[in-house]
Design an enzyme around this catalytic site. Structure first.
Site, PDB file in Angstrom:
ATOM      1  N   LYS A  77      -4.276  -3.995  15.825  1.00 21.79           N
ATOM      2  CA  LYS A  77      -4.929  -2.951  15.036  1.00 21.79           C
ATOM      3  C   LYS A  77      -6.169  -2.420  15.759  1.00 21.79           C
ATOM      4  O   LYS A  77      -6.449  -1.212  15.753  1.00 21.79           O
ATOM      5  CB  LYS A  77      -5.301  -3.499  13.651  1.00 21.79           C
ATOM      6  CG  LYS A  77      -4.106  -3.825  12.770  1.00 21.79           C
ATOM      7  CD  LYS A  77      -3.341  -2.561  12.395  1.00 21.79           C
ATOM      8  CE  LYS A  77      -2.335  -2.793  11.296  1.00 21.79           C
ATOM      9  NZ  LYS A  77      -1.630  -1.551  10.919  1.00 21.79           N
ATOM     10  N   LYS A 106       5.534 -10.223  -0.361  1.00 23.61           N
ATOM     11  CA  LYS A 106       4.753 -10.712   0.780  1.00 23.61           C
ATOM     12  C   LYS A 106       4.732 -12.232   0.901  1.00 23.61           C
ATOM     13  O   LYS A 106       4.234 -12.769   1.884  1.00 23.61           O
ATOM     14  CB  LYS A 106       3.323 -10.173   0.706  1.00 23.61           C
ATOM     15  CG  LYS A 106       3.250  -8.657   0.829  1.00 23.61           C
ATOM     16  CD  LYS A 106       1.821  -8.134   0.761  1.00 23.61           C
ATOM     17  CE  LYS A 106       1.042  -8.481   2.010  1.00 23.61           C
ATOM     18  NZ  LYS A 106      -0.269  -7.817   2.038  1.00 23.61           N
ATOM     19  N   ILE A 154       0.829  -1.203   0.000  1.00 27.36           N
ATOM     20  CA  ILE A 154       0.000   0.000   0.000  1.00 27.36           C
ATOM     21  C   ILE A 154       0.864   1.253   0.000  1.00 27.36           C
ATOM     22  O   ILE A 154       0.596   2.209  -0.738  1.00 27.36           O
ATOM     23  CB  ILE A 154      -0.976  -0.027   1.188  1.00 27.36           C
ATOM     24  CG1 ILE A 154      -1.931  -1.219   1.041  1.00 27.36           C
ATOM     25  CG2 ILE A 154      -1.772   1.280   1.266  1.00 27.36           C
ATOM     26  CD1 ILE A 154      -2.812  -1.478   2.252  1.00 27.36           C
ATOM     27  N   VAL A 202      -6.748  -6.423   0.307  1.00 26.51           N
ATOM     28  CA  VAL A 202      -6.070  -5.585  -0.686  1.00 26.51           C
ATOM     29  C   VAL A 202      -5.181  -6.455  -1.584  1.00 26.51           C
ATOM     30  O   VAL A 202      -4.458  -7.322  -1.103  1.00 26.51           O
ATOM     31  CB  VAL A 202      -5.217  -4.504   0.004  1.00 26.51           C
ATOM     32  CG1 VAL A 202      -4.586  -3.582  -1.039  1.00 26.51           C
ATOM     33  CG2 VAL A 202      -6.060  -3.696   0.996  1.00 26.51           C
ATOM     34  N   HIS A 228      -0.862 -15.494  -6.353  1.00 26.57           N
ATOM     35  CA  HIS A 228      -0.450 -16.901  -6.311  1.00 26.57           C
ATOM     36  C   HIS A 228      -1.039 -17.699  -7.479  1.00 26.57           C
ATOM     37  O   HIS A 228      -0.358 -18.561  -8.055  1.00 26.57           O
ATOM     38  CB  HIS A 228      -0.853 -17.522  -4.978  1.00 26.57           C
ATOM     39  CG  HIS A 228      -0.048 -17.026  -3.820  1.00 26.57           C
ATOM     40  ND1 HIS A 228       1.307 -17.224  -3.721  1.00 26.57           N
ATOM     41  CD2 HIS A 228      -0.401 -16.315  -2.716  1.00 26.57           C
ATOM     42  CE1 HIS A 228       1.765 -16.667  -2.607  1.00 26.57           C
ATOM     43  NE2 HIS A 228       0.740 -16.107  -1.982  1.00 26.57           N
ATOM     44  N   GLY A 287       3.353   1.387   7.715  1.00 25.11           N
ATOM     45  CA  GLY A 287       4.353   0.425   8.165  1.00 25.11           C
ATOM     46  C   GLY A 287       3.866  -0.378   9.354  1.00 25.11           C
ATOM     47  O   GLY A 287       3.481   0.177  10.373  1.00 25.11           O
ATOM     48  N   ALA A 288       3.875  -1.687   9.220  1.00 25.12           N
ATOM     49  CA  ALA A 288       3.448  -2.586  10.300  1.00 25.12           C
ATOM     50  C   ALA A 288       3.806  -4.008   9.906  1.00 25.12           C
ATOM     51  O   ALA A 288       4.148  -4.271   8.758  1.00 25.12           O
ATOM     52  CB  ALA A 288       1.940  -2.480  10.526  1.00 25.12           C
ATOM     53  N   ASN A 293      11.758  -1.070   6.523  1.00 28.08           N
ATOM     54  CA  ASN A 293      12.774  -2.001   7.009  1.00 28.08           C
ATOM     55  C   ASN A 293      13.138  -2.903   5.838  1.00 28.08           C
ATOM     56  O   ASN A 293      12.346  -3.754   5.449  1.00 28.08           O
ATOM     57  CB  ASN A 293      12.210  -2.815   8.181  1.00 28.08           C
ATOM     58  CG  ASN A 293      13.150  -3.919   8.636  1.00 28.08           C
ATOM     59  OD1 ASN A 293      14.279  -4.016   8.165  1.00 28.08           O
ATOM     60  ND2 ASN A 293      12.684  -4.756   9.545  1.00 28.08           N
ATOM     61  N   TYR A 296      -2.682 -10.110  15.465  1.00 24.11           N
ATOM     62  CA  TYR A 296      -2.528  -9.025  14.487  1.00 24.11           C
ATOM     63  C   TYR A 296      -3.768  -8.131  14.510  1.00 24.11           C
ATOM     64  O   TYR A 296      -3.664  -6.905  14.614  1.00 24.11           O
ATOM     65  CB  TYR A 296      -2.321  -9.590  13.077  1.00 24.11           C
ATOM     66  CG  TYR A 296      -2.523  -8.553  11.994  1.00 24.11           C
ATOM     67  CD1 TYR A 296      -1.550  -7.603  11.725  1.00 24.11           C
ATOM     68  CD2 TYR A 296      -3.711  -8.511  11.252  1.00 24.11           C
ATOM     69  CE1 TYR A 296      -1.741  -6.633  10.749  1.00 24.11           C
ATOM     70  CE2 TYR A 296      -3.910  -7.544  10.274  1.00 24.11           C
ATOM     71  CZ  TYR A 296      -2.924  -6.613  10.037  1.00 24.11           C
ATOM     72  OH  TYR A 296      -3.123  -5.652   9.077  1.00 24.11           O
ATOM     73  N   TYR A 346     -10.166 -18.303  10.326  1.00 24.35           N
ATOM     74  CA  TYR A 346     -10.286 -17.849   8.946  1.00 24.35           C
ATOM     75  C   TYR A 346     -11.581 -17.070   8.772  1.00 24.35           C
ATOM     76  O   TYR A 346     -12.663 -17.559   9.100  1.00 24.35           O
ATOM     77  CB  TYR A 346     -10.288 -19.075   8.024  1.00 24.35           C
ATOM     78  CG  TYR A 346      -9.895 -18.780   6.604  1.00 24.35           C
ATOM     79  CD1 TYR A 346      -8.581 -18.480   6.278  1.00 24.35           C
ATOM     80  CD2 TYR A 346     -10.838 -18.821   5.585  1.00 24.35           C
ATOM     81  CE1 TYR A 346      -8.205 -18.228   4.968  1.00 24.35           C
ATOM     82  CE2 TYR A 346     -10.472 -18.574   4.271  1.00 24.35           C
ATOM     83  CZ  TYR A 346      -9.153 -18.280   3.977  1.00 24.35           C
ATOM     84  OH  TYR A 346      -8.790 -18.033   2.680  1.00 24.35           O
TER      85      TYR A 346
END
EC number: 5.1.3.20
Length: 309
Positions: A143, A177, A11, A169, A186, A76-77, A32, A139, A271
């Protein structure tokens, strides 16, 4: 100057590309690059400077002066929903964000940050309020906690503070990634190897809000240009199936058929089977642009992925 953290990521790099299209080159990229493969996302972009994330955080904590800053886009995360190191995630996604937020508030710098639809967990209303949120992994919790922190601060903020809950996204500049890259990425790789695209069994019933990264960048720049504050969903408002993604990939390549593989046991309870952004709040804030459908966005992405170098 404009600062983009996570500027070498999916992003962040697309926000920089959109800023370049506006004629902005005075951009400080923070990232990074321990994973050196991410540099390719910056090669065709125009920036003023690069700063390592750890050095940047130290400068922020020290209160260093970066000159006139028009905005900070904090992308950034650690974005891996499969990461379970809670201490690492809280430092990266929560503490770092708080430091940057207070730096911006003190100097009245517009602050735009990445939240996530992972904050909703298995809830099904997808409305940007506390009672509709329930993250399923650490995660999402990191957030969620920052969103809650922002909600407490917003009433006193004298400069724009705006978070976007990104849904699924996908699009250009995500190759770094690995396993966390989009299904479209993929499936395209499988096709290039001469294989059929493979989906988990039952994927035709998994509905997600797949949002094209170019549209995500547009929303961020709109919020900056209009001084928007608040926390908003950033998705298409449509729930489409993984099968529709695969069909769009097949349509581009003009061959192949979908194969199914067993669903991994370790993902079953964690999921999200269904996501669909409620765009009522975003539309009420004034954002009227349309979002690409899976058919439109994946077709554009396939052209980008398979372009001749």
């Amino acid at each position: 100057m404009i600062i983009v953290t996570g500027g070498a990521g999916l992003i962040g790099s697309n926000i920089i590309a959109a800023l370049n299209d506006m004629g902005r080159r005075d951009i400080l990229v923070v990232d990074n690059l321990t994973d050196g493969t991410k540099f390719v996302n910056l090669v065709d972009l125009d920036i003023a400077d690069y700063c390592d994330k750890e050095d940047f955080i130290a400068s922020i904590i020290a209160g260093d002066d970066f000159g006139d800053i028009d905005a900070i886009f904090h992308q950034g995360a650690c974005s891996a929903t499969t990461e379970w190191n809670g201490k690492y995630l809280m430092q990266n996604n929560y503490e770092y964000s708080k430091e940057l937020l207070h730096y911006c508030l003190l100097r009245e710098i517009p602050f735009f940050y990445a939240s996530s639809a992972a904050t909703y967990g298995d809830k099904t209303d997808f409305i940007e309020e506390r009672q509709f949120e329930g993250p399923l992994n650490v995660y999402g919790y990191s957030k969620f906690l920052f969103d809650e922190y922002v909600r407490q601060i917003l009433p006193q903020a004298t400069s724009p503070v705006c978070g976007f809950k990104y849904f699924n996204v996908y699009g250009p500049r995500e190759q770094h990634k690995g396993s966390m890259a989009s299904v479209a990425f993929h499936l395209n790789n499988q096709m290039l190897k001469g294989e059929n695209p493979k989906l988990f069994a039952g994927s035709e019933h998994f509905l997600r809000d797949f949002v094209y990264v170019g549209d995500v960048a547009k929303v961020n720049l709109w919020a900056w240009q209009h001084g928007i504050s608040g926390i908003y969903n950033c998705g298409t408002g449509r729930a489409e199936s993984f099968e529709q993604v695969a069909r769009a990939v097949l349509n581009y390549h003009g061959k192949g058929e979908i194969e199914t593989i067993p669903f991994p046991e370790h993902l079953k309870s964690r999921y999200q089977e269904y996501t669909q952004a409620n765009l009522t709040k975003l539309r009420a804030a004034g954002y009227q642009a349309e979002f690409k459908s899976v058919a439109e966005g994946v077709a554009e992405y396939m052209q980008w992925l398979n372009r001749k170098s």
